[in-house]
Write a protein that holds these residues in place. Structure first.
Motif, mmCIF file in Angstrom:
data_model
loop_
_atom_site.group_PDB
_atom_site.id
_atom_site.type_symbol
_atom_site.label_atom_id
_atom_site.label_comp_id
_atom_site.label_asym_id
_atom_site.label_seq_id
_atom_site.Cartn_x
_atom_site.Cartn_y
_atom_site.Cartn_z
ATOM 1 N N GLU A 275 -48.235 48.640 11.396
ATOM 2 C CA GLU A 275 -46.978 49.365 11.863
ATOM 3 C C GLU A 275 -45.629 48.636 11.132
ATOM 4 O OE1 GLU A 275 -45.332 49.546 16.239
ATOM 5 O OE2 GLU A 275 -47.252 50.242 16.001
ATOM 6 N N ARG B 3 -42.583 50.539 9.238
ATOM 7 C CA ARG B 3 -41.391 50.561 9.719
ATOM 8 C C ARG B 3 -40.161 50.206 8.762
ATOM 9 N NH1 ARG B 3 -42.861 48.065 14.194
ATOM 10 N NH2 ARG B 3 -42.255 46.162 13.425
ATOM 11 N N ASN B 4 -40.638 49.283 7.830
ATOM 12 C CA ASN B 4 -39.710 48.694 6.904
ATOM 13 C C ASN B 4 -39.784 49.743 5.694
ATOM 14 O OD1 ASN B 4 -39.534 46.062 7.916
ATOM 15 N ND2 ASN B 4 -41.136 45.232 6.828
ATOM 16 N N GLN C 265 -39.783 53.055 6.237
ATOM 17 C CA GLN C 265 -38.838 54.129 6.669
ATOM 18 C C GLN C 265 -37.378 53.576 6.736
ATOM 19 O OE1 GLN C 265 -40.845 54.831 10.426
ATOM 20 N NE2 GLN C 265 -42.307 56.132 9.571
#
Length: 174
Positions: free
Chosen positions: A68, A72-73, A75
């Motif tokens: 995850e 996230r990074n 995105q």
């Protein structure tokens, strides 16, 4: 233009009699072929622009989603890139990716530059400074940033910045 010059140069080089360097070249019979240009295209690398070889070296197998947090990074970095692309008023954005060595920070940056097709993408690593004195290192960095200012969109990846700046942990003795 560079490929045309290199293709012509290759054709002329092939016309030289290496056994007798005193012989002149018969310019009337020198013909540049399409094959000369195609060969030149494989040997010419851009002085200005995206150096895809450097970027692909950082991501030889692409980006593999391992959880995850990395997703996230990725995105977040992509959103930053999209902001730069879509907002002409936004002139620059600096992002520092911090973490342990070998965790893929430069690979993420190269991936974002590649998928968003930044017109200028450059990798500056300690390997680019091997054999250079301090003034030459400064000139190389200055040229990289000057080239970046010439492009509306650019991505400069400062890989292993601690080694670039020659920063090493200092141990104090008591």
């Amino acid at each position: 233009i560079s490929a045309c010059l290199v293709g012509s140069e290759m054709c002329i080089r092939d016309s030289i009699d290496m056994g007798d360097m005193t012989k002149s070249i018969d310019a009337e019979h020198v013909r540049v072929s399409n094959q000369d240009f195609e060969l030149a295209l494989t040997e010419v690398h851009p002085a200005f622009g995206a150096d895809l070889d450097q970027l692909s070296h950082l991501i030889p197998r692409g980006i593999i989603n391992l959880g995850e947090a990395p997703q996230r990074n990725l995105q977040l970095l992509n959103r930053f890139a999209q902001q730069l692309i879509s907002d002409p008023q936004l002139s620059s954005l600096a992002v520092l990716l911090h973490g342990p060595k070998g965790t893929g920070k430069s690979a993420l940056a190269a991936h974002i530059a590649s998928i968003n097709q930044f017109p200028l993408s450059k990798l500056v690593s300690p390997l680019s400074f091997i054999g250079l004195n301090e003034p030459a290192k400064c000139l190389l960095l200055q040229k990289t940033f000057n080239d970046a200012y010439k492009s509306r969109l650019s991505c400069i990846i400062l890989d292993d910045i601690e080694r670039l700046l020659d920063l090493t942990p200092k141990h104090t003795q008591h």
